[in-house]
Scaffold this active site. Structure first.
Site, PDB file in Angstrom:
ATOM      1  N   ASP A 249       0.834  -1.216   0.000  1.00  0.00           N
ATOM      2  CA  ASP A 249       0.000   0.000   0.000  1.00  0.00           C
ATOM      3  C   ASP A 249       0.867   1.263   0.000  1.00  0.00           C
ATOM      4  O   ASP A 249       0.355   2.372  -0.059  1.00  0.00           O
ATOM      5  CB  ASP A 249      -0.919  -0.012   1.230  1.00  0.00           C
ATOM      6  CG  ASP A 249      -1.969   1.093   1.177  1.00  0.00           C
ATOM      7  OD1 ASP A 249      -2.432   1.425   0.071  1.00  0.00           O
ATOM      8  OD2 ASP A 249      -2.320   1.638   2.245  1.00  0.00           O
ATOM      9  N   SER A 270      -7.021   5.213   0.111  1.00  0.00           N
ATOM     10  CA  SER A 270      -7.402   3.946  -0.512  1.00  0.00           C
ATOM     11  C   SER A 270      -8.756   3.499   0.010  1.00  0.00           C
ATOM     12  O   SER A 270      -9.052   3.614   1.205  1.00  0.00           O
ATOM     13  CB  SER A 270      -6.328   2.889  -0.255  1.00  0.00           C
ATOM     14  OG  SER A 270      -5.737   3.064   1.009  1.00  0.00           O
ATOM     15  N   GLN A 320      -5.902  -1.858  -6.289  1.00  0.00           N
ATOM     16  CA  GLN A 320      -6.510  -0.952  -5.309  1.00  0.00           C
ATOM     17  C   GLN A 320      -7.293   0.145  -6.016  1.00  0.00           C
ATOM     18  O   GLN A 320      -6.877   0.629  -7.070  1.00  0.00           O
ATOM     19  CB  GLN A 320      -5.389  -0.305  -4.484  1.00  0.00           C
ATOM     20  CG  GLN A 320      -5.861   0.709  -3.476  1.00  0.00           C
ATOM     21  CD  GLN A 320      -4.730   1.253  -2.597  1.00  0.00           C
ATOM     22  OE1 GLN A 320      -4.390   2.409  -2.701  1.00  0.00           O
ATOM     23  NE2 GLN A 320      -4.163   0.426  -1.737  1.00  0.00           N
TER      24      GLN A 320
HETATM   25  C1  1VU Z   1      -3.035   6.374   0.445  1.00  0.00           C
HETATM   26  C2  1VU Z   1      -2.818   5.124   1.164  1.00  0.00           C
HETATM   27  C3  1VU Z   1      -3.511   4.977   2.487  1.00  0.00           C
HETATM   28  O1  1VU Z   1      -3.015   4.295   3.302  1.00  0.00           O
HETATM   29  S1  1VU Z   1      -4.981   5.719   2.811  1.00  0.00           S
HETATM   30  C4  1VU Z   1      -5.444   5.021   4.341  1.00  0.00           C
HETATM   31  C5  1VU Z   1      -6.408   3.912   4.218  1.00  0.00           C
HETATM   32  N1  1VU Z   1      -7.683   4.348   3.740  1.00  0.00           N
HETATM   33  C6  1VU Z   1      -8.501   5.130   4.491  1.00  0.00           C
HETATM   34  O2  1VU Z   1      -8.199   5.582   5.599  1.00  0.00           O
HETATM   35  C7  1VU Z   1      -9.874   5.392   3.924  1.00  0.00           C
HETATM   36  C8  1VU Z   1     -10.907   5.027   4.968  1.00  0.00           C
HETATM   37  N2  1VU Z   1     -12.239   5.331   4.497  1.00  0.00           N
HETATM   38  C9  1VU Z   1     -12.801   6.532   4.734  1.00  0.00           C
HETATM   39  O3  1VU Z   1     -12.223   7.395   5.383  1.00  0.00           O
HETATM   40  C10 1VU Z   1     -14.164   6.705   4.218  1.00  0.00           C
HETATM   41  O4  1VU Z   1     -14.624   5.492   3.673  1.00  0.00           O
HETATM   42  C11 1VU Z   1     -14.243   7.796   3.137  1.00  0.00           C
HETATM   43  C12 1VU Z   1     -13.393   7.445   1.917  1.00  0.00           C
HETATM   44  C13 1VU Z   1     -13.788   9.123   3.696  1.00  0.00           C
HETATM   45  C14 1VU Z   1     -15.709   7.869   2.772  1.00  0.00           C
HETATM   46  O5  1VU Z   1     -15.969   9.023   2.026  1.00  0.00           O
HETATM   47  P1  1VU Z   1     -17.348   9.806   2.246  1.00  0.00           P
HETATM   48  O6  1VU Z   1     -18.467   8.849   2.196  1.00  0.00           O
HETATM   49  O7  1VU Z   1     -17.313  10.907   1.263  1.00  0.00           O
HETATM   50  O8  1VU Z   1     -17.135  10.267   3.756  1.00  0.00           O
HETATM   51  P2  1VU Z   1     -17.762  11.469   4.551  1.00  0.00           P
HETATM   52  O9  1VU Z   1     -19.132  11.766   4.025  1.00  0.00           O
HETATM   53  O10 1VU Z   1     -17.591  11.110   5.976  1.00  0.00           O
HETATM   54  O11 1VU Z   1     -16.769  12.670   4.167  1.00  0.00           O
HETATM   55  C15 1VU Z   1     -15.406  12.619   4.496  1.00  0.00           C
HETATM   56  C16 1VU Z   1     -14.791  13.939   4.093  1.00  0.00           C
HETATM   57  O12 1VU Z   1     -14.870  14.084   2.658  1.00  0.00           O
HETATM   58  C17 1VU Z   1     -15.631  15.257   2.362  1.00  0.00           C
HETATM   59  N3  1VU Z   1     -16.452  14.970   1.175  1.00  0.00           N
HETATM   60  C18 1VU Z   1     -17.469  14.086   1.108  1.00  0.00           C
HETATM   61  N4  1VU Z   1     -17.974  14.071  -0.124  1.00  0.00           N
HETATM   62  C19 1VU Z   1     -17.279  15.006  -0.823  1.00  0.00           C
HETATM   63  C20 1VU Z   1     -17.324  15.487  -2.163  1.00  0.00           C
HETATM   64  N5  1VU Z   1     -18.212  14.987  -3.030  1.00  0.00           N
HETATM   65  N6  1VU Z   1     -16.460  16.426  -2.557  1.00  0.00           N
HETATM   66  C21 1VU Z   1     -15.548  16.918  -1.688  1.00  0.00           C
HETATM   67  N7  1VU Z   1     -15.436  16.506  -0.398  1.00  0.00           N
HETATM   68  C22 1VU Z   1     -16.295  15.568   0.023  1.00  0.00           C
HETATM   69  C23 1VU Z   1     -16.482  15.538   3.560  1.00  0.00           C
HETATM   70  O13 1VU Z   1     -16.826  16.870   3.636  1.00  0.00           O
HETATM   71  C24 1VU Z   1     -15.530  15.129   4.682  1.00  0.00           C
HETATM   72  O14 1VU Z   1     -14.565  16.143   4.874  1.00  0.00           O
HETATM   73  P3  1VU Z   1     -14.096  16.562   6.358  1.00  0.00           P
HETATM   74  O15 1VU Z   1     -13.550  15.319   6.993  1.00  0.00           O
HETATM   75  O16 1VU Z   1     -15.319  17.014   7.057  1.00  0.00           O
HETATM   76  O17 1VU Z   1     -13.052  17.617   6.134  1.00  0.00           O
END
Ligand code: 1VU
Length: 336
Positions: A249, A270, A320
């Site tokens: 990752d 991710s 991914q």
């Molecule tokens: C790169 C390699 C890595 O290791 S990454 C680490 C492993 N992966 C992760 O931690 C991801 C874990 N999963 C998650 O956090 C959630 O499933 C996510 C992806 C955030 C789900 O997204 P979503 O359903 O949009 O979540 P949410 O409604 O709680 O919003 C989270 C933040 O995103 C924003 N958001 C939402 N929709 C939009 C949009 N259409 N356009 C722009 N921004 C958007 C929300 O406002 C929210 O922002 P904030 O956290 O309040 O600043």
């Protein structure tokens, strides 16, 4: 991507290495070259060393946390695999895993791993792991294990021809080189020093190091040599797959950003991660990570990767999808 060819594992020794690791079934034999470092990797001593709390219940702590202050996905997948693997017999080896990252991991508290014995068969066993923080799942992961079985069917792609790791600089060496440039902006210096300060327990040698100010769009592909920082050892071969899950990752999803130098990631994470293990390997020896992104759109991007043993044997494949929310860059570049 270069045209794909297939070869049997016994055909390929494309790296120019004279290591004698491979055999017809891809099993590791004696390695003439021990890992460079003999200190136990922090991946063994802490990150992937889970505390067993109860039957099928484990607790993991953190080491390196990305600047996003959400847990590194590879750490959660690696720990989930450690937990799952602890619940199957020694004759079973993980051959694939499929995960969803459903919530951001909180670096302030440990992660609990709850393992469900989904199925135990004659050749395969399946485990379902839930990673939990604050009473809620942050990751769900299915892991399938298989016993070693011979097969007359054997093929794989050929490993890309690249310079051996000995001829390349580590990320840290590259950063020091960039820092010595006289025309560096303060913002770029800060970005470079952040890279040096990060305690990533991996050694990385990019095959095509990026220009410090990346201005031109590149193909969404990259290659780098990677190994665990420190010794993993031969005592527990299952652990090498867990380390590879951690590695897989790392710097993977940003492959999808390489064609867009005029945008920077505002939010990149991710969403899911899948991995298939094909052959045995040592994750404390150099492996080539070949990453490419066949698609991006709809604020998401897909990346695919292959982890190669340096003797040309395909060790693992990864896939991914991630969320890519971007914003146009301001003129001053800030990072590699
Ligand atoms: C790169 C390699 C890595 O290791 S990454 C680490 C492993 N992966 C992760 O931690 C991801 C874990 N999963 C998650 O956090 C959630 O499933 C996510 C992806 C955030 C789900 O997204 P979503 O359903 O949009 O979540 P949410 O409604 O709680 O919003 C989270 C933040 O995103 C924003 N958001 C939402 N929709 C939009 C949009 N259409 N356009 C722009 N921004 C958007 C929300 O406002 C929210 O922002 P904030 O956290 O309040 O600043």
């Amino acid at each position: 991507m270069a045209e794909k060819q297939t070869a049997t594992t016994s055909d390929c020794d494309c790296s120019g290495s004279n290591e004698t690791l491979k055999s017809a079934d891809g099993e590791i034999s004696d390695s003439p070259k021990p890992p460079a470092q003999d200190l136990k990797s922090v991946l063994v001593t802490s990150v992937l060393s889970l505390e067993k709390l109860d039957v099928d219940l484990y607790r993991g702590t953190h080491h390196w946390v990305p600047h996003t202050q959400r847990l590194f996905g590879g750490q959660i997948v690696g720990q989930a695999l450690v937990a799952a693997a602890d619940t199957v017999g020694d004759s079973l080896h993980a051959h694939s895993l499929h995960c969803y990252f459903v919530r951001a991991g909180d670096p302030k508290v440990p992660v609990l791993y709850q393992v469900d014995h989904t199925r135990d068969g004659r050749s395969f066993a399946v485990r379902s792991v839930k990673a939990i923080q604050h009473g809620q799942p942050i990751l769900t992961c299915q892991v399938s294990f298989h016993m070693v079985q011979p097969s007359p069917l054997q093929h794989q792609f050929i490993m890309p021809m690249v310079p051996p790791p000995e001829d390349l600089l580590t990320v840290e060496e590259l950063v020091h080189l960039y820092l010595s440039k006289p025309d560096l902006t303060e913002k770029a210096k800060q970005g470079l020093n952040k890279i040096l300060a990060a305690e990533v327990p991996l050694e990385i040698k990019p095959v095509h190091p990026p220009h410090i100010y990346r201005l031109t769009a590149a193909e969404p592909k990259k290659l780098f040599w990677v190994r665990a920082g420190g010794l993993i050892g031969e005592g527990n071969m299952k652990l090498h797959r867990c380390v590879a899950a951690y590695v897989s990752d790392f710097a993977f999803l940003d492959t999808a950003m390489l064609s867009y130098p005029n945008y920077r990631a505002k939010f990149i994470a991710s969403l899911d991660h899948a991995m298939w293990f094909h052959n045995t390997f040592r994750s404390d020896e150099w492996m080539l990570y070949e990453c490419e992104s066949p698609w991006a759109g709809g604020s998401r991007g897909l990346v695919q990767g292959r982890l190669w043993r340096r003797d040309g044997v395909l060790a693992a494949s990864c896939s991914q999808e991630g969320v890519l929310r971007v914003t146009p860059v301001t003129p001053e570049p800030s990072k590699l």
